[in-house]
Design a protein around this motif. Structure first.
Motif, PDB file in Angstrom:
ATOM      1  N   PRO A   1      13.140  51.099   2.138  1.00  0.00           N
ATOM      2  CA  PRO A   1      12.747  49.780   2.877  1.00  0.00           C
ATOM      3  C   PRO A   1      13.248  49.043   2.103  1.00  0.00           C
ATOM      4  O   PRO A   1      14.523  48.742   1.693  1.00  0.00           O
ATOM      5  CB  PRO A   1      11.205  49.672   2.280  1.00  0.00           C
ATOM      6  N   LEU A   2      13.453  47.457   2.570  1.00  0.00           N
ATOM      7  CA  LEU A   2      13.672  46.516   2.105  1.00  0.00           C
ATOM      8  C   LEU A   2      13.636  46.419   0.574  1.00  0.00           C
ATOM      9  O   LEU A   2      12.448  46.372   0.299  1.00  0.00           O
ATOM     10  CB  LEU A   2      12.981  45.279   2.847  1.00  0.00           C
ATOM     11  N   PRO A   3      14.581  45.458  -0.155  1.00  0.00           N
ATOM     12  CA  PRO A   3      14.905  46.100  -1.359  1.00  0.00           C
ATOM     13  C   PRO A   3      14.164  44.187  -1.314  1.00  0.00           C
ATOM     14  O   PRO A   3      13.905  44.014  -0.378  1.00  0.00           O
ATOM     15  CB  PRO A   3      16.010  45.351  -2.078  1.00  0.00           C
ATOM     16  N   SER A   4      13.211  44.378  -3.079  1.00  0.00           N
ATOM     17  CA  SER A   4      12.149  42.893  -2.519  1.00  0.00           C
ATOM     18  C   SER A   4      12.969  41.830  -2.406  1.00  0.00           C
ATOM     19  O   SER A   4      11.770  40.331  -1.771  1.00  0.00           O
ATOM     20  CB  SER A   4      11.828  43.205  -4.066  1.00  0.00           C
ATOM     21  N   GLU A   5      14.227  41.596  -2.826  1.00  0.00           N
ATOM     22  CA  GLU A   5      14.869  40.158  -3.374  1.00  0.00           C
ATOM     23  C   GLU A   5      15.198  39.635  -1.853  1.00  0.00           C
ATOM     24  O   GLU A   5      15.728  38.817  -1.530  1.00  0.00           O
ATOM     25  CB  GLU A   5      15.471  40.221  -4.048  1.00  0.00           C
ATOM     26  N   GLN A   6      14.922  40.924  -0.839  1.00  0.00           N
ATOM     27  CA  GLN A   6      15.022  40.609   0.785  1.00  0.00           C
ATOM     28  C   GLN A   6      14.475  40.129   1.419  1.00  0.00           C
ATOM     29  O   GLN A   6      14.136  40.402   2.288  1.00  0.00           O
ATOM     30  CB  GLN A   6      16.340  41.467   1.754  1.00  0.00           C
ATOM     31  N   MET A   7      12.918  39.868   0.472  1.00  0.00           N
ATOM     32  CA  MET A   7      12.088  40.300   1.513  1.00  0.00           C
ATOM     33  C   MET A   7      11.285  38.666   1.561  1.00  0.00           C
ATOM     34  O   MET A   7      10.606  38.813   2.859  1.00  0.00           O
ATOM     35  CB  MET A   7      10.965  41.280   0.452  1.00  0.00           C
ATOM     36  N   ALA A   8      11.506  38.066   1.279  1.00  0.00           N
ATOM     37  CA  ALA A   8      11.363  35.992   1.843  1.00  0.00           C
ATOM     38  C   ALA A   8      12.608  35.573   3.182  1.00  0.00           C
ATOM     39  O   ALA A   8      11.158  35.183   4.183  1.00  0.00           O
ATOM     40  CB  ALA A   8      11.578  35.247   0.811  1.00  0.00           C
ATOM     41  N   GLU A   9      13.541  36.044   3.226  1.00  0.00           N
ATOM     42  CA  GLU A   9      14.201  35.941   4.057  1.00  0.00           C
ATOM     43  C   GLU A   9      13.874  36.832   5.182  1.00  0.00           C
ATOM     44  O   GLU A   9      13.988  36.567   6.170  1.00  0.00           O
ATOM     45  CB  GLU A   9      16.295  35.857   3.317  1.00  0.00           C
ATOM     46  N   PHE A  10      13.675  37.933   4.755  1.00  0.00           N
ATOM     47  CA  PHE A  10      12.473  38.920   5.767  1.00  0.00           C
ATOM     48  C   PHE A  10      11.631  38.644   6.951  1.00  0.00           C
ATOM     49  O   PHE A  10      11.530  37.930   7.845  1.00  0.00           O
ATOM     50  CB  PHE A  10      12.562  40.315   5.701  1.00  0.00           C
ATOM     51  N   ALA A  11      10.684  37.876   5.776  1.00  0.00           N
ATOM     52  CA  ALA A  11       9.661  37.350   5.924  1.00  0.00           C
ATOM     53  C   ALA A  11       9.595  35.984   7.139  1.00  0.00           C
ATOM     54  O   ALA A  11       8.926  35.949   7.851  1.00  0.00           O
ATOM     55  CB  ALA A  11       8.908  36.782   5.120  1.00  0.00           C
ATOM     56  N   LEU A  12      10.655  35.355   6.959  1.00  0.00           N
ATOM     57  CA  LEU A  12      10.649  34.015   7.313  1.00  0.00           C
ATOM     58  C   LEU A  12      11.096  34.861   8.609  1.00  0.00           C
ATOM     59  O   LEU A  12      10.400  33.851   9.528  1.00  0.00           O
ATOM     60  CB  LEU A  12      12.465  33.416   7.114  1.00  0.00           C
ATOM     61  N   GLN A  13      11.987  35.516   8.943  1.00  0.00           N
ATOM     62  CA  GLN A  13      12.615  35.945  10.818  1.00  0.00           C
ATOM     63  C   GLN A  13      11.472  36.546  11.321  1.00  0.00           C
ATOM     64  O   GLN A  13      11.302  36.021  12.545  1.00  0.00           O
ATOM     65  CB  GLN A  13      14.131  37.285  10.271  1.00  0.00           C
TER      66      GLN A  13
ATOM     67  N   TYR B   1      15.986  42.461  11.149  1.00  0.00           N
ATOM     68  CA  TYR B   1      16.128  41.480  10.406  1.00  0.00           C
ATOM     69  C   TYR B   1      18.303  41.492  10.848  1.00  0.00           C
ATOM     70  O   TYR B   1      18.403  43.025  11.075  1.00  0.00           O
ATOM     71  CB  TYR B   1      15.675  42.921   9.368  1.00  0.00           C
ATOM     72  N   VAL B   2      17.745  39.771  10.497  1.00  0.00           N
ATOM     73  CA  VAL B   2      19.930  40.612  10.053  1.00  0.00           C
ATOM     74  C   VAL B   2      19.630  39.972   9.050  1.00  0.00           C
ATOM     75  O   VAL B   2      19.750  39.029   8.156  1.00  0.00           O
ATOM     76  CB  VAL B   2      19.856  38.298  10.940  1.00  0.00           C
ATOM     77  N   ARG B   3      20.449  41.091   8.227  1.00  0.00           N
ATOM     78  CA  ARG B   3      21.060  40.875   6.439  1.00  0.00           C
ATOM     79  C   ARG B   3      22.675  40.448   6.772  1.00  0.00           C
ATOM     80  O   ARG B   3      23.388  40.977   7.300  1.00  0.00           O
ATOM     81  CB  ARG B   3      21.259  42.749   5.938  1.00  0.00           C
ATOM     82  N   PRO B   4      22.524  39.212   5.891  1.00  0.00           N
ATOM     83  CA  PRO B   4      24.167  38.658   5.652  1.00  0.00           C
ATOM     84  C   PRO B   4      25.234  39.939   4.937  1.00  0.00           C
ATOM     85  O   PRO B   4      24.932  40.719   4.469  1.00  0.00           O
ATOM     86  CB  PRO B   4      24.403  37.715   4.569  1.00  0.00           C
TER      87      PRO B   4
ATOM     88  N   PRO C   1       6.966  45.289  10.171  1.00  0.00           N
ATOM     89  CA  PRO C   1       6.143  43.610   9.909  1.00  0.00           C
ATOM     90  C   PRO C   1       6.283  44.206   7.937  1.00  0.00           C
ATOM     91  O   PRO C   1       6.111  43.038   7.737  1.00  0.00           O
ATOM     92  CB  PRO C   1       4.967  43.960  10.285  1.00  0.00           C
ATOM     93  N   THR C   2       5.991  45.383   7.556  1.00  0.00           N
ATOM     94  CA  THR C   2       5.554  45.262   5.981  1.00  0.00           C
ATOM     95  C   THR C   2       6.669  45.536   5.327  1.00  0.00           C
ATOM     96  O   THR C   2       7.324  45.954   4.746  1.00  0.00           O
ATOM     97  CB  THR C   2       4.912  46.125   5.999  1.00  0.00           C
ATOM     98  N   GLY C   3       8.084  45.539   5.976  1.00  0.00           N
ATOM     99  CA  GLY C   3       9.838  46.010   5.407  1.00  0.00           C
ATOM    100  C   GLY C   3       9.721  47.466   5.438  1.00  0.00           C
ATOM    101  O   GLY C   3      10.422  48.192   5.030  1.00  0.00           O
ATOM    102  N   GLU C   4       9.430  48.204   6.125  1.00  0.00           N
ATOM    103  CA  GLU C   4       9.665  49.861   6.386  1.00  0.00           C
ATOM    104  C   GLU C   4      10.565  50.292   7.427  1.00  0.00           C
ATOM    105  O   GLU C   4      10.189  49.111   8.400  1.00  0.00           O
ATOM    106  CB  GLU C   4       8.502  50.702   6.550  1.00  0.00           C
ATOM    107  N   SER C   5      11.334  50.887   7.042  1.00  0.00           N
ATOM    108  CA  SER C   5      13.127  51.107   7.834  1.00  0.00           C
ATOM    109  C   SER C   5      12.009  51.699   8.725  1.00  0.00           C
ATOM    110  O   SER C   5      11.556  52.335   9.283  1.00  0.00           O
ATOM    111  CB  SER C   5      14.005  51.930   7.361  1.00  0.00           C
ATOM    112  N   LEU C   6      12.215  51.495  10.606  1.00  0.00           N
ATOM    113  CA  LEU C   6      11.889  52.467  10.944  1.00  0.00           C
ATOM    114  C   LEU C   6      12.597  53.677  11.226  1.00  0.00           C
ATOM    115  O   LEU C   6      12.368  54.102  12.831  1.00  0.00           O
ATOM    116  CB  LEU C   6      11.952  51.677  13.155  1.00  0.00           C
ATOM    117  N   GLN C   7      14.218  53.847  11.179  1.00  0.00           N
ATOM    118  CA  GLN C   7      15.229  55.281  10.920  1.00  0.00           C
ATOM    119  C   GLN C   7      14.454  55.646  10.179  1.00  0.00           C
ATOM    120  O   GLN C   7      13.980  55.741   8.615  1.00  0.00           O
ATOM    121  CB  GLN C   7      15.852  54.259  10.514  1.00  0.00           C
TER     122      GLN C   7
END
Ligand code: ZN
Length: 442
Positions: A406-418, A251-254, A263-269
């Motif tokens: 985990p990813l904050p909810s506001e980033q989930m849409a962008e994450f879902a695209l990638q 996931y590339v975050r600005p 895939p569900t947005g949990e960090s692997l670290q």
């Protein structure tokens, strides 16, 4: 600056970095509007680019190239000069003189090397638009007329990125499996290191692999001047190891470093618990020199002593596998837990280990491993906790553990695209189909 913002949301971290334009002298890029022109997607015969969002415009002065009516390109040969090449392309002697003076602070034309390519772009009425010279594969010098007149700009040439799907079957080691595909040994080693890093918290590649385990990866291949120069980021991976499936999506975050998530947005670290026990005080910290309270000699103390009443539960600081439960004269009753491939935590001087705890058991973060005591070389009830990373002991109180939020909810849409792009690529096993994954277009 608009350009930087656009670019930092670009195709990939590596590409974005490569695209960052380094200016030699003229601060002109910021001042010039960006043309709305699609960048050329990686062209691979027979397949079309998947346009997810509007593609990245080329930065000025590279963008001038699209307005060219005529181009002249070649290589510098022995005896060629900046002036002679421009002259034979049809540039007037007056303009050449002007250019030679204007570029001087930023572009030493006497250092042009033979064998390196140039390209000259002319507009409709044969006016010079752009001169491009590549001193090496990764850099280009562009001569163009900006608001402050002619000048030279150096840019980092962006890699051509071609995502590639790789399927490997384990016969022995991970790098052996990768080397058995189309890639060479050194690339297999590099890619296996990337995967080991991504899954460091979950998989011990030296111990967990079984024959016929599988590795599916979509990875960036980087090209310059048409030649493969190495792998970029792993974009997605699905590993079936010892009966379990592990997934990672880049996931590339600005504005931040790339990170890997499930895939569900949990960090692997995974993070370690700060301390393994509810303690009353720390009686001794990590140190390379301290007076040993029992032996009365100076020696290193490679852990942290937590004082707590006898019988206080001791918790695993991270999820892992039990690698030792037993006793010796110095450490007393003690337990070791291996976390992924690089960390092992040690819990010493226990009054006793948890009931039924055995080598090979999987333990969750926070699970009780045993109870505080003073067995072995200990003067009072305390837990000696130490953390080994890649074979050396590190200070558990100062080490900078990776965050596992985990990813904050506001980033989930962008994450879902990638995620959608790379997971589908994994499923389809597509090879080298180009993708333009540009900014979010907000
Ligand atoms: Zn100690």
């Amino acid at each position: 600056m608009r350009l930087t913002v656009l670019i930092s949301r670009g195709v990939a971290g590596a590409t974005a970095a490569a695209l960052l334009v380094s200016m030699l002298g003229l601060a002109i890029i910021a001042a010039i509007g960006l043309p709305e022109r699609p960048t050329d997607p990686v062209s691979v015969s027979g397949v079309t680019a998947a346009r997810l969002v509007p593609p990245l415009p080329a930065p000025w002065p590279l963008s001038l190239a699209e307005h060219a009516a005529r181009t002249v390109e070649g290589e510098f040969h022995r005896g060629d000069t900046f002036a002679s090449v421009l002259r034979s392309a049809g540039v007037s002697a007056t303009l050449i003189d002007q250019l030679a003076r204007a570029v001087q602070p930023d572009f030493n034309v006497k250092r042009i090397r033979s064998g390196r390519p140039y390209k000259i772009y002319f507009a409709a009425h044969d006016e010079l638009l752009l001169f491009r010279y590549q001193p090496d594969r990764q850099r280009a010098i562009l001569v163009a007329e900006g608001r402050r007149g002619w000048g030279a700009t150096e840019i980092v040439v962006p890699y051509d990125i071609r995502p590639r799907f790789i399927h490997a079957v384990i016969r022995g080691s991970l790098e052996g499996a990768l080397a058995a595909t189309w890639m060479g040994r050194s690339d297999a080693i590099r890619l296996s290191h990337k995967l080991a890093g991504i899954f460091a918290w979950d998989i011990d590649f030296a111990a967990d692999l079984r024959v016929n385990d599988t590795v599916d990866v979509v990875v960036e291949q980087r090209f310059l001047e048409g030649g493969f120069v190495g792998f970029g980021d792993v974009l997605a991976a699905e590993l079936r190891i010892a009966g379990r499936t592990y997934n990672a999506v880049r996931y590339v975050r600005p504005g931040t470093a790339i990170a890997y998530f499930t895939p569900t947005g949990e960090s692997l670290q995974r993070a370690f618990l700060r301390s393994p026990v509810d303690f009353t005080r720390i009686s001794s910290r990590f140190s390379y020199r301290r007076m040993h309270p029992v032996l009365n000699v100076v020696r290193a103390h490679r852990g942290v002593d937590y004082v707590a009443p006898a019988g206080t539960p001791v918790h695993a600081t991270a999820t892992g596998t039990v690698t030792y439960v037993g006793r010796n004269a110095q450490a007393g009753n003690h337990v070791k837990i291996r976390h992924g491939g690089s960390y092992t935590s040690w819990y010493l001087h226990l009054s006793r280990p948890a009931d039924g705890l055995e080598v090979g058991d999987k333990v969750e973060q926070g699970e009780v491993l045993g109870y505080v005591g003073r067995t072995g070389l200990a003067t009072s009830n305390h837990l000696h906790y130490q953390l080994e990373q890649g074979g050396t002991f590190v200070d558990p109180l100062s080490i900078d553990f990776p965050a596992n939020a985990p990813l904050p909810s506001e980033q989930m849409a962008e994450f879902a695209l990638q995620r959608g792009v790379w997971i589908s690529r994994l499923r389809e096993g597509q090879i080298e189909r180009p993708v333009v994954l540009a900014g979010s277009g907000e």
